[in-house]
Design a protein around this motif. Structure first.
Motif, PDB file in Angstrom:
ATOM      1  N   SER A  72       0.837  -1.194   0.000  1.00 50.13           N
ATOM      2  CA  SER A  72       0.000   0.000   0.000  1.00 50.13           C
ATOM      3  C   SER A  72       0.874   1.247   0.000  1.00 50.13           C
ATOM      4  O   SER A  72       1.912   1.284   0.655  1.00 50.13           O
ATOM      5  N   THR A  73       0.407   2.260  -0.727  1.00 48.95           N
ATOM      6  CA  THR A  73       1.143   3.535  -0.747  1.00 48.95           C
ATOM      7  C   THR A  73       0.845   4.366   0.493  1.00 48.95           C
ATOM      8  O   THR A  73       1.479   5.382   0.726  1.00 48.95           O
TER       9      THR A  73
ATOM     10  N   SER B 234       9.437  -0.319  -1.775  1.00 51.12           N
ATOM     11  CA  SER B 234       8.843   0.291  -0.584  1.00 51.12           C
ATOM     12  C   SER B 234       7.363   0.617  -0.738  1.00 51.12           C
ATOM     13  O   SER B 234       6.730   1.008   0.226  1.00 51.12           O
ATOM     14  N   SER B 235       6.807   0.458  -1.945  1.00 60.91           N
ATOM     15  CA  SER B 235       5.418   0.845  -2.239  1.00 60.91           C
ATOM     16  C   SER B 235       5.173   2.339  -2.056  1.00 60.91           C
ATOM     17  O   SER B 235       4.029   2.770  -1.925  1.00 60.91           O
ATOM     18  N   ILE B 236       6.217   3.121  -2.032  1.00 56.60           N
ATOM     19  CA  ILE B 236       6.020   4.563  -1.917  1.00 56.60           C
ATOM     20  C   ILE B 236       5.588   5.127  -3.270  1.00 56.60           C
ATOM     21  O   ILE B 236       6.093   4.732  -4.315  1.00 56.60           O
TER      22      ILE B 236
ATOM     23  N   LEU C 204      12.702  10.633  -3.336  1.00 52.72           N
ATOM     24  CA  LEU C 204      12.239   9.332  -2.836  1.00 52.72           C
ATOM     25  C   LEU C 204      12.842   8.179  -3.639  1.00 52.72           C
ATOM     26  O   LEU C 204      13.194   7.142  -3.085  1.00 52.72           O
TER      27      LEU C 204
END
Lengths: 528, 227
Positions: free
Chosen positions: A204-205, A241-243, A310
């Motif tokens: 999930s973000t 990282s799902s970022i 990021l």
């Protein structure tokens, strides 16, 4: 004085607070964190509004784009209201000091996001959500609105009136700092607690706080939720990282490539379609990348500085020179507490707004740039309605019991491992593609986890700032929702928007061009 | 690798030796070793300001600091510790209200140019992580100092065309405000968003001078006669 309690201090909660205050109510905002730490700060892309029809865009086209993305499941009246109010919402944000980006003509700058006909998303560099949220917070300080930090929602306090009609009269919360249960009474309560994407855990973000607390708690109090099966996967999350890498990267002309360096999808399609195309490629064994090299260093530094930072931090990638490894990740939950056109739930005095609510404006798939818009438009509306509704009532209940019981659970099974396990299961089976057998298996797993909850006690039995306890309570809320999401997904035997059933790949308008409505026991029905 | 965390006493934890952020290491400890470790986190992407701590005496965001063998992790300074790495930020954030760090009134139809936008773009990037507040030495002598992030926020509004009462904003930051700063620059060095509150405070001093204020420590010395 008539009082309104707002649970949640993200964008929706703070807009509602300002609006309720303006309508003459005494307002108290309660948050499990601090206001500026809410999920809203992570929104980057922008807020949609047609500010001028000069460039060929119009409010009508905004309505049509939203309806198209929603795959037949949005309420046209609600969408129309939101799109008509959009220019006023942006003007209001401008009037309280939001630092929107400006054009050389001294207009608010707008950019084009996926599924939009024209550049329509007003933005503040790539910190749109951050700057809106902080300005709202500053405005709340200016208005002297009371904000109570670090209190975790336990239950909504409800009672029946003489006509057996259920109404809300307050909330109980766990004060994280003292470990004590506290109750706050009010004539109106607004739920503004955000979505439930963290069920997907590492996929999930979202902030680790997007655990669906308000939705699960409202269901326990007797409200209905709707469209829970619709979860939006953002196509461009960092692989490890799902970022989130903002949609503006694609809006500005970024490419999505496979391992062979081929483009395989129109990057500007709505998120569900791009995510599905990426998922297909991953299934073929491809790695997927976002390529923004051709946009140039100057553009990246000016328009996408945050994503560049990021990508460097989490993937060790310089996006001006290298490809960014990505995957789709759970980003936004379209479903939520079912509300009417006044943002009211079926419990008198209980309202919901923002991602935790379902105003039926996003349908089966939300259009980028419409979530910040929704929270401002309906936040302003719900604050006014809740303030007007506020009327006296009083009752009392004993609530310390629930916490005492959890502390008696034995600690044989580590719930953090189960949480990760649940996230993996959800991404794989309740994610971009679904089928009945897999959904049924996950449902059995979830029910099994719920059965063994009493064996998943706490490491930490202390009172002061027990994050172990809070995270357990969040996990419990997510499990309750998880079951209802799966039941909703099993029952929707068709594909629509973000809900894709491998075993029913086409839309079935006859049976399912309707909202799924579910209660806490999993009883489901459909409503146009 | 080993990291040391200040709790009631200093506790040494062994975490996997790989390139990871401090937040990932803290999560690893909490999930696999000790569920009672208390710390805050949120977005993992350096915008929510939840996870500021001190590592080897310097403020960092746990989500953007790569952990090193032997690191010593402590909670922020100048604010009461609730437990482990969690501090109570109520008083610190309360300075925003005391500093009146907001637009005085709602204004409509003020046109801002691209240049106007840039005037306070950096200041409005603040995430309220409290790193500057923790690094500020002034709190050792004045616990009521409005502090670096609140003053940066005041400049953010004072430099905005939509602010209609700049004088009131400046009047409000004379006591426990701009003149209490030592201009030591500690805040600038730890800001994860590249904001210099020290430079912002200097700008606020210049604006104060425009409204007739002067450094009280000079006025006390009776017209420049040496001490």
């Amino acid at each position: 004085m008539k009082s309104v309690i707002i649970i949640g201090a993200g964008g929706a909660g703070l807009v509602a607070a300002l609006s309720a205050k303006e309508s003459g109510a005494k307002v108290t905002v309660i948050t499990k964190e601090y206001p500026t730490r809410s999920q809203t700060c992570m929104a980057q892309g922008g807020i949609n509004a047609v500010l001028s029809e000069d460039g060929g865009d119009s409010i009508e086209i905004h309505v049509q784009n939203t309806l198209k993305s929603a795959a037949g499941l949005a309420d046209e009246n609600a969408v129309r209201y939101m799109c008509q109010e959009a220019p006023h919402a942006v003007a209001w944000l401008d009037s309280i000091g939001v630092g929107f980006s400006r054009t050389n003509e001294s207009r608010i700058a707008q950019r084009k996001l996926g599924g939009a006909y024209a550049p329509r998303a007003c933005y503040a560099q790539d910190y749109t959500g951050l700057k809106i949220l902080h300005t709202l917070y500053d405005r709340c300080l200016a208005e002297g609105i009371e904000i109570l930090n670090e209190r975790y929602l336990l239950e909504f306090l409800t009672c029946k009136d003489a006509q057996e009609k259920i109404f809300v009269y307050g909330v109980s919360v766990l004060n994280k700092r003292s470990g004590e249960v506290q109750t706050y009474e009010a004539q109106s309560v607004i739920v503004a607690t955000g979505g439930y994407s963290r069920i997907y855990h590492n996929y999930s973000t979202n902030s680790s706080s997007s655990t669906g607390d308000g939705i699960a708690t409202a269901l326990r109090a007797g409200v209905k939720a709707s469209d829970l099966e619709f979860v939006q996967f953002h196509p461009t999350a960092l692989k490890n990282s799902s970022i989130l890498i903002s949609e503006s990267a694609r809006g500005a002309g970024g490419y999505i490539l496979n391992s062979k360096g081929e483009r395989f999808v129109n990057e500007l399609l709505p998120r569900d379609e791009v995510s599905k195309a990426i998922d297909d490629e991953i299934a073929k064994g491809e790695d997927i990348f976002l390529d923004i090299r051709h946009l140039g260093l100057e553009f990246i530094e000016k328009e996408l500085p945050q994503e560049a930072k990021l990508a460097k931090l989490y993937e060790n990638i310089d996006p001006a020179r290298e490809l960014i490894p990505i995957k789709p990740a759970a980003h936004y939950t379209m479903g939520g507490i079912d509300v009417d056109e006044n943002s009211s739930t079926c419990i008198a005095g209980l309202y919901a707004v923002g991602e935790c609510a379902n105003h039926r404006v996003h349908g089966a798939n939300r259009l980028g740039g419409n979530s910040l818009l929704e929270l401002v438009v309906f936040g302003r509306q719900v604050g006014k309605n809740a303030a007007e509704h506020a009327k006296s009532s009083d009752e009392n209940l004993d609530l310390q019991e629930q916490i005492t019981e959890i502390k008696e659970y034995t600690n044989e099974i580590n719930f953090y491992e189960k949480q990760k396990f649940l996230g993996d299961l959800f991404y794989k089976n309740v994610g971009i593609k679904r089928d009945k057998t897999a959904l049924q298996n996950v449902l059995n797993e979830v029910q099994e986890i719920r059965n063994i909850l009493p064996k998943m006690g706490l490491d930490d039995k202390t009172k002061i700032y027990n994050t172990n306890l809070i995270e357990f309570l969040e996990f419990k809320n997510m499990l309750e929702l998880a079951e209802l999401i799966i039941i909703s997904a099993i029952n929707r035997q068709e594909s629509r928007g973000a809900h894709f059933r491998v075993d029913f790949p086409a839309a079935d308008n006859e049976k399912f061009k309707a909202h799924s409505i579910i209660d806490k026991n999993g009883a489901i029905c459909y409503e146009d | 690798m080993k990291i040391n965390i200040k709790r009631d006493s200093v506790v040494c934890y062994e975490v996997e030796a790989k390139k990871q952020t401090l937040l990932e290491a803290l999560n690893e400890i909490k999930i696999t070793q000790d569920g009672s470790l208390a710390y805050n986190s949120g977005c993992r992407s350096s915008v929510c300001g939840s996870c500021a701590v001190r590592v080897n005496g310097r403020e960092v965001l746990a989500c953007s600091y790569h952990v090193q063998d032997g690191d010593f992790v402590e909670p922020l300074n100048n604010t009461p510790v609730i437990r482990d790495l969690v501090v109570d930020m109520d008083k610190a954030y309360g300075f925003n209200a005391k500093a009146k760090a907001y637009q005085s009134s709602i204004t409509s139809s003020v046109l801002l140019s691209h240049e106007d936008e840039k005037l306070n773009e950096v200041q409005s990037n603040c995430i309220l992580c409290g790193s500057c507040y923790s690094a500020c030495p002034v709190y050792a002598v004045n616990s009521e100092f409005l502090g670096p992030f609140s003053l940066t926020r005041v400049l953010r509004y004072v430099s905005d065309k939509r602010e209609t009462n700049k004088k009131e904003k400046i009047d409000n930051i004379q006591i426990n405000g701009v003149w209490d700063c030592t201009l030591c620059n500690a805040c600038t060095l730890v800001c994860p968003q590249g904001i210099s509150s020290k430079a912002d405070i200097e700008k606020l001093r210049a604006r104060s001078a425009m409204f007739g204020y002067m450094d009280p420590s000079f006025s006390n010395f009776g017209g420049g006669i040496s001490f």
